[in-house]
Design a protein around this motif. Structure first.
Motif, PDB file in Angstrom:
ATOM      1  N   PHE A 293       0.820  -1.208   0.000  1.00  0.00           N
ATOM      2  CA  PHE A 293       0.000   0.000   0.000  1.00  0.00           C
ATOM      3  C   PHE A 293       0.853   1.257   0.000  1.00  0.00           C
ATOM      4  O   PHE A 293       0.372   2.322  -0.352  1.00  0.00           O
ATOM      5  N   ALA A 294       2.116   1.144   0.386  1.00  0.00           N
ATOM      6  CA  ALA A 294       3.021   2.292   0.285  1.00  0.00           C
ATOM      7  C   ALA A 294       3.497   2.499  -1.153  1.00  0.00           C
ATOM      8  O   ALA A 294       3.669   3.631  -1.598  1.00  0.00           O
ATOM      9  N   LEU A 295       3.676   1.407  -1.895  1.00  0.00           N
ATOM     10  CA  LEU A 295       4.311   1.493  -3.208  1.00  0.00           C
ATOM     11  C   LEU A 295       3.352   1.467  -4.389  1.00  0.00           C
ATOM     12  O   LEU A 295       3.651   2.024  -5.448  1.00  0.00           O
ATOM     13  N   ILE A 296       2.199   0.799  -4.242  1.00  0.00           N
ATOM     14  CA  ILE A 296       1.322   0.543  -5.379  1.00  0.00           C
ATOM     15  C   ILE A 296       0.069   1.395  -5.267  1.00  0.00           C
ATOM     16  O   ILE A 296      -0.654   1.338  -4.266  1.00  0.00           O
ATOM     17  N   ASP A 297      -0.215   2.146  -6.310  1.00  0.00           N
ATOM     18  CA  ASP A 297      -1.406   2.993  -6.345  1.00  0.00           C
ATOM     19  C   ASP A 297      -2.621   2.184  -6.789  1.00  0.00           C
ATOM     20  O   ASP A 297      -2.527   1.293  -7.633  1.00  0.00           O
ATOM     21  N   GLY A 298      -3.777   2.544  -6.202  1.00  0.00           N
ATOM     22  CA  GLY A 298      -5.041   2.038  -6.726  1.00  0.00           C
ATOM     23  C   GLY A 298      -5.366   0.599  -6.407  1.00  0.00           C
ATOM     24  O   GLY A 298      -6.110  -0.035  -7.150  1.00  0.00           O
ATOM     25  N   LEU A 299      -4.833   0.051  -5.316  1.00  0.00           N
ATOM     26  CA  LEU A 299      -5.227  -1.301  -4.937  1.00  0.00           C
ATOM     27  C   LEU A 299      -6.706  -1.321  -4.564  1.00  0.00           C
ATOM     28  O   LEU A 299      -7.231  -0.341  -4.016  1.00  0.00           O
ATOM     29  N   PRO A 300      -7.410  -2.420  -4.846  1.00  0.00           N
ATOM     30  CA  PRO A 300      -8.866  -2.425  -4.677  1.00  0.00           C
ATOM     31  C   PRO A 300      -9.350  -2.334  -3.242  1.00  0.00           C
ATOM     32  O   PRO A 300     -10.509  -2.022  -3.008  1.00  0.00           O
ATOM     33  N   GLU A 301      -8.524  -2.624  -2.274  1.00  0.00           N
ATOM     34  CA  GLU A 301      -8.962  -2.617  -0.877  1.00  0.00           C
ATOM     35  C   GLU A 301      -8.137  -1.625  -0.077  1.00  0.00           C
ATOM     36  O   GLU A 301      -6.942  -1.460  -0.307  1.00  0.00           O
ATOM     37  N   ALA A 302      -8.756  -0.958   0.864  1.00  0.00           N
ATOM     38  CA  ALA A 302      -8.069   0.029   1.689  1.00  0.00           C
ATOM     39  C   ALA A 302      -7.298  -0.663   2.806  1.00  0.00           C
ATOM     40  O   ALA A 302      -7.665  -1.742   3.264  1.00  0.00           O
TER      41      ALA A 302
END
Length: 304
Positions: free
Chosen positions: A261-270
């Motif tokens: 979540f620090a490196l990848i934008d737009g993951l489907p889950e928060a």
């Protein structure tokens, strides 16, 4: 003034006088465990040895291979390629992610889990695989598993160059969130060091543990969502809520979630807000507890 016990006519001290005789002549038990504070002070005094030993091990690891240190990057990338083929393509374990998200997701997970996996594997052999050094020199034995964990951190940092290239290649550019990588890696390093210390003490007593550990780590990998979004797969499998909570809170999954979540934008889950608390808790519990657990057996290493 009291005099030390006088040996009898056969040259032996009187019964019960050995300890008193040793104290009177300033003798101490060889390799006796010092207090925890003094032990930490000794560790600090060996900091240059720990760093140099880890760098030497890192250099020697692939010294016989033609590609040398490149295997530090090639090996996890080949693993990621195999996982992509099996889990991302054949089994449909993407969780709705396109290649632009899934491939960085997968590569990040492989690199981060390999950091913990390799630290545990190096730790279990830290004492049993270096008995000559342990028996020949007097130094705090915790220096060995800590140096092996530091070696794995250096290897991960080298691999991060390739990870950044993968991220940029799939459209994930640096942002403020990338700064979170630093505390995430720091917490994982503390956790891994504690794990290596625990494995080192257990492996020193039971060398066969090194043969069993790969199976345990492989099970841990599948239960941590290295190749697929864990929460999605648990929902798909209809797992009970308590099973999901336990698996999502396991340290390997926690540190992978933070890095992703620090490196990848737009993951489907928060990312849940409690994940940082879990990361800190695991680091303190395993890092601190592992150090004390290893120190408790300091007198036993290299004996027998």
């Amino acid at each position: 003034m009291s005099q030390p016990p006088v040996p009898d006519s056969e040259g032996l001290p009187p019964p019960g006088g050995l300890a008193e005789l040793a104290v009177a002549h300033g003798l101490t038990v060889s390799g006796a465990r010092v207090g925890l504070g003094a032990y930490i002070s000794q560790m600090w005094g060996r900091r240059y040895f720990i760093l140099a030993f880890s760098q030497a091990k890192l250099t020697a690891q692939y010294s016989q291979a033609k590609l040398g240190q490149l295997w530090q990057v090639v090996t996890p990338l080949l693993n990621a390629a195999v996982y992509f083929f099996i889990f991302g393509w054949l089994l449909g374990g993407r969780g709705g992610m396109e290649n632009e998200q899934y491939i960085p997701f997968l590569v990040t997970g492989v690199f981060v889990f390999a950091f913990t996996q390799n630290s545990a594997m190096a730790g279990v052999r830290a004492i049993s695989g270096n008995l000559g050094l342990v028996r020949a020199l007097h130094f705090p034995r915790a220096s060995l598993p800590i140096s092996f964990s530091l070696q794995q951190l250096q290897q991960l940092l080298f691999s991060m160059i390739v990870l950044v290239v993968v991220l940029l290649g799939f459209g994930h550019f640096p942002g403020f969130a990338w700064l979170l990588v630093v505390p995430c890696l720091a917490l994982q390093f503390v956790f891994n060091t504690g794990l290596a210390l625990i494995m080192a003490r257990m492996g020193a007593k039971t060398p066969d543990l090194a043969q069993l550990l790969p199976f345990v780590l492989r099970t841990w990998m599948y239960a941590s969502g290295v190749m697929y979004p864990l929460e999605h797969m648990l929902q798909k499998a209809g797992a009970h809520s308590w099973v999901s909570d336990v698996l999502l809170a396991n340290p390997a999954a926690v540190y992978m979630d933070l890095m992703r979540f620090a490196l990848i934008d737009g993951l489907p889950e928060a990312l849940p807000t409690h994940v940082w608390a879990l990361a800190l808790g695991w680091a303190v519990l395993v890092g601190g507890g592992g150090f004390v657990y290893f120190w408790k057996a300091e007198e036993q290493y290299g004996r027998g």
